[in-house]
Design a protein around this motif. Structure first.
Motif, mmCIF file in Angstrom:
data_model
loop_
_atom_site.group_PDB
_atom_site.id
_atom_site.type_symbol
_atom_site.label_atom_id
_atom_site.label_comp_id
_atom_site.label_asym_id
_atom_site.label_seq_id
_atom_site.Cartn_x
_atom_site.Cartn_y
_atom_site.Cartn_z
ATOM 1 N N GLU A 26 0.801 -1.231 -0.061
ATOM 2 C CA GLU A 26 0.067 -0.021 0.076
ATOM 3 C C GLU A 26 0.867 1.241 -0.244
ATOM 4 O O GLU A 26 0.489 2.269 -0.145
ATOM 5 C CB GLU A 26 -0.805 -0.053 1.251
ATOM 6 N N GLY A 27 2.145 1.079 0.137
ATOM 7 C CA GLY A 27 2.943 2.211 0.061
ATOM 8 C C GLY A 27 3.670 2.716 1.365
ATOM 9 O O GLY A 27 4.272 3.709 1.256
ATOM 10 N N TYR A 28 3.306 1.925 2.175
ATOM 11 C CA TYR A 28 3.788 2.253 3.710
ATOM 12 C C TYR A 28 5.338 1.786 3.897
ATOM 13 O O TYR A 28 5.613 0.785 3.386
ATOM 14 C CB TYR A 28 2.941 1.651 4.929
ATOM 15 N N GLU A 29 6.023 2.510 4.671
ATOM 16 C CA GLU A 29 7.203 1.886 5.330
ATOM 17 C C GLU A 29 6.899 1.089 6.618
ATOM 18 O O GLU A 29 6.371 1.932 7.495
ATOM 19 C CB GLU A 29 8.260 3.332 5.504
ATOM 20 N N VAL A 30 7.252 -0.058 6.494
ATOM 21 C CA VAL A 30 6.874 -0.980 7.863
ATOM 22 C C VAL A 30 8.100 -1.470 8.580
ATOM 23 O O VAL A 30 8.926 -1.891 7.698
ATOM 24 C CB VAL A 30 5.950 -1.910 7.352
ATOM 25 N N ARG A 31 7.963 -1.522 9.901
ATOM 26 C CA ARG A 31 9.004 -2.283 10.475
ATOM 27 C C ARG A 31 8.372 -3.158 11.469
ATOM 28 O O ARG A 31 7.070 -2.986 11.707
ATOM 29 C CB ARG A 31 9.940 -1.120 11.378
ATOM 30 N N VAL A 32 8.777 -4.385 11.996
ATOM 31 C CA VAL A 32 8.152 -5.076 12.688
ATOM 32 C C VAL A 32 9.026 -5.380 14.143
ATOM 33 O O VAL A 32 10.125 -5.135 14.015
ATOM 34 C CB VAL A 32 7.832 -6.636 12.108
ATOM 35 N N HIS A 33 8.124 -5.919 15.106
ATOM 36 C CA HIS A 33 8.892 -6.200 16.187
ATOM 37 C C HIS A 33 7.924 -7.392 16.877
ATOM 38 O O HIS A 33 6.934 -7.427 16.908
ATOM 39 C CB HIS A 33 8.978 -4.924 17.332
ATOM 40 N N SER A 34 8.887 -8.369 17.286
ATOM 41 C CA SER A 34 8.023 -9.691 17.488
ATOM 42 C C SER A 34 7.698 -9.823 19.167
ATOM 43 O O SER A 34 7.122 -10.747 19.622
ATOM 44 C CB SER A 34 9.131 -10.764 17.244
ATOM 45 N N THR A 35 7.908 -8.735 19.952
ATOM 46 C CA THR A 35 7.565 -8.900 21.400
ATOM 47 C C THR A 35 7.103 -7.494 21.875
ATOM 48 O O THR A 35 7.710 -6.216 21.452
ATOM 49 C CB THR A 35 8.576 -9.447 22.013
ATOM 50 N N ALA A 36 6.607 -7.304 23.034
ATOM 51 C CA ALA A 36 6.092 -6.113 23.643
ATOM 52 C C ALA A 36 7.342 -5.380 24.158
ATOM 53 O O ALA A 36 7.585 -4.341 24.240
ATOM 54 C CB ALA A 36 5.135 -6.341 24.580
ATOM 55 N N PHE A 37 8.216 -6.212 24.734
ATOM 56 C CA PHE A 37 9.472 -5.872 25.376
ATOM 57 C C PHE A 37 10.566 -5.436 24.229
ATOM 58 O O PHE A 37 10.665 -5.909 23.079
ATOM 59 C CB PHE A 37 10.076 -7.057 25.942
ATOM 60 N N GLY A 38 10.893 -4.080 24.595
ATOM 61 C CA GLY A 38 11.802 -3.571 23.580
ATOM 62 C C GLY A 38 10.953 -2.757 22.417
ATOM 63 O O GLY A 38 11.591 -2.034 21.869
ATOM 64 N N ALA A 39 9.742 -2.928 22.569
ATOM 65 C CA ALA A 39 9.066 -1.922 21.368
ATOM 66 C C ALA A 39 8.687 -0.530 21.870
ATOM 67 O O ALA A 39 8.897 0.004 20.912
ATOM 68 C CB ALA A 39 7.540 -2.574 21.525
ATOM 69 N N THR A 40 8.985 0.009 22.954
ATOM 70 C CA THR A 40 8.960 1.070 23.388
ATOM 71 C C THR A 40 10.400 1.850 22.877
ATOM 72 O O THR A 40 10.220 2.827 22.183
ATOM 73 C CB THR A 40 9.028 1.517 24.998
#
Length: 128
Positions: A26-40
């Motif tokens: 859709e044209g977005y720049e996307v990053r992923v993170h696999s846990t709530a820890f470290g997400a902040t």
């Protein structure tokens, strides 16, 4: 003008890949993170325009992560959509309780596209 940035936080690798590919198409720049820890910390470094947060993650739930983000000055204004296979009524209630942009049920690519676009277009209010 740069593409809107989205961070997807989910402990399910399949959903991470699917959401990333769909949103990048859709044209977005996307990053992923696999846990709530470290997400902040990821939010602080990446500065996303929107975060999709899975509700059911081990140790720290998606709702817990949202609460942590809302409690920090530098992350409190980021737009969030809950992204879960939970019951839609439960998702709606959680989003309202947290005061966030809304929710997206997993498994509905059309709804994911529409709600992400609506939140990014309107500055925070998701189509329900």
């Amino acid at each position: 003008m740069s593409s809107p940035k989205i961070l997807v936080v989910d402990d399910d690798a399949t959903h991470l890949v699917c959401a990333k590919e769909l949103l990048e198409a859709e044209g977005y720049e996307v990053r992923v993170h696999s846990t709530a820890f470290g997400a902040t910390e990821k939010v602080l470094r990446y500065e996303p325009d929107l975060i999709l947060v899975d509700v059911n993650m081990p140790a720290l739930s998606g709702e817990g992560l949202v609460t942590v983000l809302q409690g920090r000055e530098r992350t409190r204004g980021v737009r969030v959509l809950l992204y879960s296979s939970n019951d839609e009524q439960a998702l709606r209630e959680a989003a309202e309780r947290l005061g966030i942009a809304g929710y997206v049920p997993k498994g509905d690519p059309g709804q994911l596209r529409r709600k992400v676009a609506a939140v990014l277009r309107t500055g925070g209010v998701a189509v329900r």
